[in-house]
Design a protein around this motif. Structure first.
Motif, PDB file in Angstrom:
ATOM      1  N   THR A  97       5.295   3.987   1.258  1.00  0.00           N
ATOM      2  CA  THR A  97       4.891   2.649   0.841  1.00  0.00           C
ATOM      3  C   THR A  97       5.180   1.660   1.961  1.00  0.00           C
ATOM      4  O   THR A  97       6.296   1.617   2.488  1.00  0.00           O
ATOM      5  N   VAL A  98       4.163   0.839   2.306  1.00  0.00           N
ATOM      6  CA  VAL A  98       4.300  -0.145   3.380  1.00  0.00           C
ATOM      7  C   VAL A  98       3.743  -1.472   2.904  1.00  0.00           C
ATOM      8  O   VAL A  98       2.938  -1.543   1.965  1.00  0.00           O
ATOM      9  N   THR A  99       4.160  -2.549   3.575  1.00  0.00           N
ATOM     10  CA  THR A  99       3.629  -3.871   3.277  1.00  0.00           C
ATOM     11  C   THR A  99       2.164  -3.940   3.723  1.00  0.00           C
ATOM     12  O   THR A  99       1.798  -3.433   4.783  1.00  0.00           O
ATOM     13  N   ALA A 100       1.361  -4.578   2.899  1.00  0.00           N
ATOM     14  CA  ALA A 100      -0.075  -4.681   3.198  1.00  0.00           C
ATOM     15  C   ALA A 100      -0.287  -5.726   4.281  1.00  0.00           C
ATOM     16  O   ALA A 100      -0.346  -6.924   4.007  1.00  0.00           O
ATOM     17  N   LEU A 101      -0.400  -5.282   5.535  1.00  0.00           N
ATOM     18  CA  LEU A 101      -0.622  -6.174   6.661  1.00  0.00           C
ATOM     19  C   LEU A 101      -2.100  -6.172   7.048  1.00  0.00           C
ATOM     20  O   LEU A 101      -2.834  -5.216   6.797  1.00  0.00           O
ATOM     21  N   ALA A 102      -2.509  -7.270   7.709  1.00  0.00           N
ATOM     22  CA  ALA A 102      -3.914  -7.422   8.066  1.00  0.00           C
ATOM     23  C   ALA A 102      -4.379  -6.333   9.028  1.00  0.00           C
ATOM     24  O   ALA A 102      -5.540  -5.919   9.007  1.00  0.00           O
ATOM     25  N   ASN A 103      -3.472  -5.822   9.901  1.00  0.00           N
ATOM     26  CA  ASN A 103      -3.899  -4.828  10.886  1.00  0.00           C
ATOM     27  C   ASN A 103      -4.185  -3.466  10.259  1.00  0.00           C
ATOM     28  O   ASN A 103      -4.709  -2.569  10.922  1.00  0.00           O
ATOM     29  N   LEU A 104      -3.864  -3.281   8.962  1.00  0.00           N
ATOM     30  CA  LEU A 104      -4.166  -2.018   8.288  1.00  0.00           C
ATOM     31  C   LEU A 104      -5.588  -1.991   7.737  1.00  0.00           C
ATOM     32  O   LEU A 104      -6.076  -0.931   7.332  1.00  0.00           O
ATOM     33  N   LEU A 118       0.850  -1.191   0.000  1.00  0.00           N
ATOM     34  CA  LEU A 118       0.000   0.000   0.000  1.00  0.00           C
ATOM     35  C   LEU A 118       0.881   1.234   0.000  1.00  0.00           C
ATOM     36  O   LEU A 118       1.881   1.294   0.728  1.00  0.00           O
ATOM     37  N   GLN A 119       0.470   2.225  -0.803  1.00  0.00           N
ATOM     38  CA  GLN A 119       1.187   3.503  -0.818  1.00  0.00           C
ATOM     39  C   GLN A 119       0.245   4.588  -0.308  1.00  0.00           C
ATOM     40  O   GLN A 119      -0.761   4.900  -0.947  1.00  0.00           O
ATOM     41  N   TYR A 120       0.555   5.134   0.866  1.00  0.00           N
ATOM     42  CA  TYR A 120      -0.205   6.238   1.442  1.00  0.00           C
ATOM     43  C   TYR A 120       0.383   7.541   0.928  1.00  0.00           C
ATOM     44  O   TYR A 120       1.611   7.728   0.908  1.00  0.00           O
ATOM     45  N   HIS A 121      -0.507   8.452   0.526  1.00  0.00           N
ATOM     46  CA  HIS A 121      -0.058   9.695  -0.107  1.00  0.00           C
ATOM     47  C   HIS A 121      -0.733  10.886   0.572  1.00  0.00           C
ATOM     48  O   HIS A 121      -1.941  10.841   0.861  1.00  0.00           O
ATOM     49  N   CYS A 122       0.036  11.943   0.828  1.00  0.00           N
ATOM     50  CA  CYS A 122      -0.463  13.174   1.434  1.00  0.00           C
ATOM     51  C   CYS A 122       0.162  14.351   0.710  1.00  0.00           C
ATOM     52  O   CYS A 122       1.386  14.364   0.474  1.00  0.00           O
ATOM     53  N   GLN A 123      -0.685  15.352   0.349  1.00  0.00           N
ATOM     54  CA  GLN A 123      -0.165  16.537  -0.329  1.00  0.00           C
ATOM     55  C   GLN A 123      -0.842  17.787   0.194  1.00  0.00           C
ATOM     56  O   GLN A 123      -2.038  17.784   0.491  1.00  0.00           O
ATOM     57  N   TRP A 124      -0.061  18.847   0.289  1.00  0.00           N
ATOM     58  CA  TRP A 124      -0.534  20.180   0.644  1.00  0.00           C
ATOM     59  C   TRP A 124       0.385  21.179  -0.035  1.00  0.00           C
ATOM     60  O   TRP A 124       1.307  21.724   0.563  1.00  0.00           O
ATOM     61  N   PRO A 125       0.153  21.396  -1.333  1.00  0.00           N
ATOM     62  CA  PRO A 125       1.092  22.222  -2.109  1.00  0.00           C
ATOM     63  C   PRO A 125       0.959  23.705  -1.777  1.00  0.00           C
ATOM     64  O   PRO A 125      -0.061  24.155  -1.254  1.00  0.00           O
ATOM     65  N   GLY A 126       1.998  24.447  -2.133  1.00  0.00           N
ATOM     66  CA  GLY A 126       2.005  25.895  -1.926  1.00  0.00           C
ATOM     67  C   GLY A 126       2.536  26.275  -0.561  1.00  0.00           C
ATOM     68  O   GLY A 126       2.873  25.446   0.279  1.00  0.00           O
ATOM     69  N   GLY A 127       2.571  27.561  -0.347  1.00  0.00           N
ATOM     70  CA  GLY A 127       3.059  28.058   0.940  1.00  0.00           C
ATOM     71  C   GLY A 127       4.573  28.189   0.956  1.00  0.00           C
ATOM     72  O   GLY A 127       5.300  27.561   0.185  1.00  0.00           O
ATOM     73  N   THR A 128       5.030  29.068   1.802  1.00  0.00           N
ATOM     74  CA  THR A 128       6.473  29.256   1.997  1.00  0.00           C
ATOM     75  C   THR A 128       6.746  29.301   3.495  1.00  0.00           C
ATOM     76  O   THR A 128       6.252  30.198   4.193  1.00  0.00           O
ATOM     77  N   PRO A 129       7.478  28.317   4.004  1.00  0.00           N
ATOM     78  CA  PRO A 129       7.984  27.153   3.279  1.00  0.00           C
ATOM     79  C   PRO A 129       6.869  26.133   3.060  1.00  0.00           C
ATOM     80  O   PRO A 129       5.771  26.281   3.566  1.00  0.00           O
ATOM     81  N   LEU A 130       7.218  25.065   2.324  1.00  0.00           N
ATOM     82  CA  LEU A 130       6.245  23.998   2.129  1.00  0.00           C
ATOM     83  C   LEU A 130       5.942  23.310   3.454  1.00  0.00           C
ATOM     84  O   LEU A 130       6.802  23.191   4.325  1.00  0.00           O
TER      85      LEU A 130
END
Length: 700
Positions: A365-372, A332-344
């Motif tokens: 990216t993490v291994t797909a485990l049952a507890n997720l 699984l790949q978890y993704h988070c974005q908050w573009p813009g701002g100074t600084p990022l």
């Protein structure tokens, strides 16, 4: 004016002759009939004849009247000239058969005309005409009021004028589409009013004028002025905020006719006389409220709108979280974005890793485990101005039911679409198999781009039946499997609902969810319906076989059958179809009054009669044996009897007709033959008592 056609002349002649013949015998009757229609349209300056035929007398007197005023008198066959008023001289002419001809007919001769035929002793015959005279249209003009047409300014009016020609019908058109009176248009005599005009009323207007002999039209192009509309303000590039040093443009736009002019105002300063205000190397002091003023130079209408320019260093919006599959559904790949701002902004997933983070746009990216499975994972977004966060939850596919839909392709072949959708995060990928064989796109199967649908192509129904298809929905956290076995056309439930009068019945049916069905034949056994009439007569006899009365598409689940006779009986059933292949008919539903015994009941009664007779015979035999046994048991010792009595008994026995015994009667027992002992003679006497000896002897 065109002469009367031959069919009109013939019809009038037949009428005159039939009327003449019908009155012969008792007395004659004078009759007259029109040749052609009652309404006669004529072009001004042309010759036109009001033609008639008469019968029943010779040389009758003719009088033509306009309204109630006589305009011509004459006797048919007379050599004398017709009596015509001076105002009609040169216009009216009488024909030999009494018809009236107008020469170069003027407009003022239009009206209602009546011919009266009289003959002494024969009464009066009358026929009437209506003559209309028309001129060709000339100089048709279309005008508009007022000159300046503005959107929402009350109304405006289109009027036409015509120099020559009588208008019997006017029709108005806008860009080729006919206009009718409505909440927006009012069609009056010689005018068209447009209420609450708007920009959509800009275009070409046409009026078409007609009478039976002429047609004319006029056009006018209209522009409805409008605007300025609500201004549309935007900053380019479009951002919620700007940092010092940025360059941007503020754009102001609005619709209008003519196109409005714009001014940008900031505070008390007018910065630009156009719709675009450019800012370079923007500073914090330049943030604030900017106002755009718009003006329609022709209508002088004005409108303005303001926007706020934010100049600071905060990232826009909120952080966004998502999760997706990687490494062929192994991670699984978890993704988070908050573009813009100074600084990022600094982004991290503390529940997954305490050491990994990223700026502005971060993935882990993490291994797909049952507890997720079903666990909410938080992305923390740290910024000097504001702290924020977002959550994302990954989950395995849930249980689902495959869905089947049947249709026909353009070549009439059956297509079966199987849908498998399981709720999951990240979205599940669907794989397909038939039995143990994997399915891929080809001539026989087609898998949708999102893999959730399998379409089985170009097969006959026999190819579908008993085929088992398997769909597996899978993401890194697990999978769910669905099986479906297709079956031929069938019906799972069939019901009948009559109306209270018994003249209409509603049939409803259902099909199994895995049945391949493309249509239905609704069949009936019984009297013919109203729609089954032939040659204008209705057959009341019942049909001994089912016949198809309706054909329905595969998506239909009910139908109504009309025109039923509540005093007759009908039977209904539905046959499912897969193209031309018929499935098993539904159960039969009957409608109508009660009827006699059914065929199975009659067969049961017929089979039961022999059994009943056999039972009665056995019962009778048993009763006979019981009675006979009891009688033998109750017999007593023989008493001495005199010879006279013996002779009497013998004589009586000989005199008894034999046919009485054969009828079921028994002869009395012979006690002399019982050979009873003396001790037995002390018992009770038998119930049978022979006749007195003296009486029997006398008889012998």
């Amino acid at each position: 004016m065109t002469p009367p056609d031959e069919s009109g002349t013939f019809a009038a002649l037949v009428l005159v002759l039939s009327l003449s013949v019908s009155f012969q015998g008792a007395h004659c009757q004078l009759v007259v009939a029109r040749v052609g229609p009652k309404l006669v349209n004529a072009r001004a300056g042309s010759n036109v004849t009001l033609a008639v035929l008469f019968g029943g007398a010779t040389d009758p007197a003719v009088t033509w009247l306009k309204g109630e005023l006589p305009v011509l008198t004459w006797t048919i066959g007379s050599s004398a000239a017709a009596d015509i008023g001076p105002e009609n001289k040169g216009v009216l002419r009488i024909e030999e058969d009494g018809s009236l001809t107008f020469v170069n007919v003027p407009l003022d001769h239009a009206g209602n005309y009546t011919i009266e035929l009289t003959k002494s002793g024969l009464g009066k015959a009358v026929a009437t005409f209506t003559l209309k005279v028309f001129e060709n249209f000339e100089n048709v003009k279309l005008t508009v009021q007022p000159d300046l047409l503005k959107e929402g300014a009350g109304s405006f009016l289109l009027q036409y004028r015509v120099l020559k020609g009588e208008v019997e019908q006017q029709r108005w058109f806008f860009n080729g589409t006919e206009i009718k009176t409505s909440s927006h248009y009012t069609v009056n005599d010689r005018s068209l009013e447009i209420l609450d005009p708007n920009r959509n009323d800009t275009g070409r207007y046409t009026v078409v004028l007609t009478n039976p002999l002429s047609r004319a039209e006029a056009h006018v192009n209209i522009t409805v002025l409008y605007g300025p509309d609500e201004p549309r303000l935007e900053a380019r590039p479009a951002q919620p905020f700007y940092v010092p040093g940025d360059s941007l443009s503020l754009v102001c736009q609005a619709g209008g006719s003519p196109r409005p002019t714009a001014q940008w105002v900031f505070g008390d300063l007018t910065l630009s006389d156009s719709g675009v205000l450019n800012r370079t190397d923007v500073q914090i002091s330049q943030g604030g409220v900017y106002t755009c003023k718009l003006t329609n130079q022709q209508t002088k209408e004005q409108r303005q709108k303001s926007m706020t320019l934010n100049v600071y260093e905060k990232p826009p919006g909120d952080p966004i979280c998502s999760v997706q599959s990687v490494n062929v559904n192994a991670a699984l790949q978890y993704h988070c974005q908050w573009p813009g701002g100074t600084p990022l902004a600094n982004l991290s997933f503390p529940a997954l890793s305490n050491s990994s983070s990223g700026a502005g746009n971060f993935s882990l990216t993490v291994t797909a485990l049952a507890n997720l499975n079903g666990k909410a994972v938080t992305c923390k977004a740290a910024h000097p101005v504001q702290q924020n966060k977002c959550n994302i939850t990954a989950s395995h596919p849930v249980e689902f039911l495959p869905a089947v839909r049947t249709s026909l392709d353009s070549q009439g072949k059956i297509e079966v679409a199987v849908h498998c959708v399981s709720e999951a995060s990240p979205p599940a990928v669907v794989s397909w198999s038939k039995g143990s064989e994997a399915i891929a796109n080809g001539t026989a199967h087609e898998i949708s781009s999102d893999t959730t649908q399998l379409k089985i192509l170009g097969y006959n129904v026999s190819n579908f039946i008993q085929q088992k298809y398997i769909c597996t929905c899978r993401n890194p956290l697990g999978s769910q499997r669905g099986e479906i076995q297709l079956q031929g056309p069938s019906i799972s439930d069939f019901s009948l609902f009559p109306n209270p009068e018994g003249t209409i019945v509603t049939l409803t049916w259902e099909v199994p969810p895995t049945s391949v069905v493309t249509g239905f034949n609704v069949q009936m056994k019984g009297p013919k319906l109203q729609s089954e009439k032939h040659n204008g007569t209705e057959s009341r006899g019942a049909s001994n076989s089912y016949r198809t009365i309706q054909k329905k598409l595969g998506s239909i689940r009910s139908t109504d059958v009309l025109a039923l006779d509540p005093n007759l009986s009908y039977r209904f059933r539905v046959i499912p179809l897969a193209r031309s292949t018929e499935g098993k008919p539904s159960d039969v539903r009957r409608l109508g009054p009660g009827e006699g015994l059914s065929g199975p009941a009659i067969a049961g009664i017929a089979a039961g009669i022999p059994c009943s007779l056999l039972f009665l015979a056995l019962l009778g035999g048993s009763i006979y044996l019981c009675v006979y046994w009891n009688m033998n048991k109750s017999q007593q010792a023989r008493y001495p009897v005199t010879r006279a009595v013996e002779k009497a008994i013998t004589t009586q026995s000989e005199m008894t007709p034999h046919h009485l015994l054969t009828g079921g009667l028994k002869s009395p027992p012979d006690y002399n033959k019982l050979q009873q002992t003396p001790s037995e003679r002390s018992g009770a006497l038998p119930t049978f008592v022979p006749p007195p000896p003296t009486r029997v002897a006398t008889t012998v």
